[in-house]
Design an enzyme around this catalytic site. Sequence first.
Site, mmCIF file in Angstrom:
data_model
loop_
_atom_site.group_PDB
_atom_site.id
_atom_site.type_symbol
_atom_site.label_atom_id
_atom_site.label_comp_id
_atom_site.label_asym_id
_atom_site.label_seq_id
_atom_site.Cartn_x
_atom_site.Cartn_y
_atom_site.Cartn_z
ATOM 1 C CG LEU A 33 -1.880 -1.115 1.145
ATOM 2 C CD1 LEU A 33 -2.792 -1.064 2.359
ATOM 3 C CD2 LEU A 33 -2.555 -1.381 -0.006
ATOM 4 C CG HIS A 34 0.830 3.295 -3.277
ATOM 5 N ND1 HIS A 34 -0.265 4.286 -3.459
ATOM 6 C CD2 HIS A 34 1.172 2.423 -3.911
ATOM 7 C CE1 HIS A 34 -0.588 3.621 -4.748
ATOM 8 N NE2 HIS A 34 0.016 2.480 -4.917
ATOM 9 C CG HIS A 37 -3.220 1.359 -2.337
ATOM 10 N ND1 HIS A 37 -1.993 1.046 -2.310
ATOM 11 C CD2 HIS A 37 -3.805 0.562 -3.409
ATOM 12 C CE1 HIS A 37 -1.560 0.286 -3.416
ATOM 13 N NE2 HIS A 37 -2.574 -0.132 -3.940
ATOM 14 C CG ASP A 152 -5.001 0.788 -12.131
ATOM 15 O OD1 ASP A 152 -4.137 0.363 -12.526
ATOM 16 O OD2 ASP A 152 -4.827 1.199 -10.778
ATOM 17 N NE ARG A 189 3.198 -4.315 -12.257
ATOM 18 C CZ ARG A 189 1.555 -4.659 -11.909
ATOM 19 N NH1 ARG A 189 1.118 -3.533 -11.852
ATOM 20 N NH2 ARG A 189 1.302 -5.897 -12.313
#
Length: 279
Positions: A33-34, A37, A152, A189
């Site tokens: 998580l970052h 999120h 996304d 990523r």
Amino acid sequence: MVVFKKIADLQAYLHQQKTSGTDIGFIPTMGALHKGHISLLGEAKKAGCLSVCSIFVNPTQFNDKEDFEKYPTSLEADMTLLLDAGCDVLFLPPVTEMYPAGTEEASKYDLGYLDTVLEAAHRPGHFKGVAQIVAKLLDAVQPQKLYMGQKDYQQCMVVRKMIEIDNRDVAMVICPTQREDDGLAMSSRNRRLTDPQRAVAGIIYQCLVSILTKKGNADFAIVRKECFDLMKHKGLEPDYVELADANDLTILSNYNGRPMVALIAAKVGNVRLIDNMIL
Ligand code: AMP
């Protein structure tokens, strides 16, 4: 924060909470998580929802075995972030809980055109897997609101289509992309990038900005070539730089007066990154 690994336990708890009339806001994630999120969680909390996050690295949406195996995990750090952000419920199912019949189970979703372009063309089967797991998670959580990131973009459209196909009673809330200081979209990523790779990854955002600023006074074919050249010059390997109708993702050959979205996918080393910008 209450943590559940089994659907039945989660549902028993949520059933009790629902009787108080509070909406459930659901944030599905794959962990690592970052702040991106956490911004989704923040939106759910701002709306007064009981916040339910899930962490599940879904095997059926990875068409590349190495990408799946190398997908970053950091459960302890994730739980600290969620606790600090005031997450109410964390759902942490094992694979057998989501796929009791095994991960060979076929996805029933026919996503049509959305499953042929952009990410779908580069990652066969990916979106069928996404639709399948989000449907399973929605069945488990039964939220009133589903929080997803614009980062996304095509995934949001796929999930919207799955909701339509199933005629589900859930409102989707699409949240803005959170970025690093140089514009790089936050992504799990990114932690796989080396320092030199990280230093050039912000070029993707710069390309999106240049597509936006040239809207209305340049030919998109020329702008696209400039973006390809710039990315290659910096050592990135672009997969696509596309312009699409923001409502249905029809690929456009040039700018028009309707709402559009620019989308880029590029490899930085062996890390594939995606980003987009609404024009
Ligand atoms: P993931 O864990 O990558 O599957 O992402 C879980 C959710 O977080 C998805 O709805 C993503 O679109 C969203 N998300 C990922 N990165 C960002 C970001 N930088 N800003 C906002 N939302 C994001």
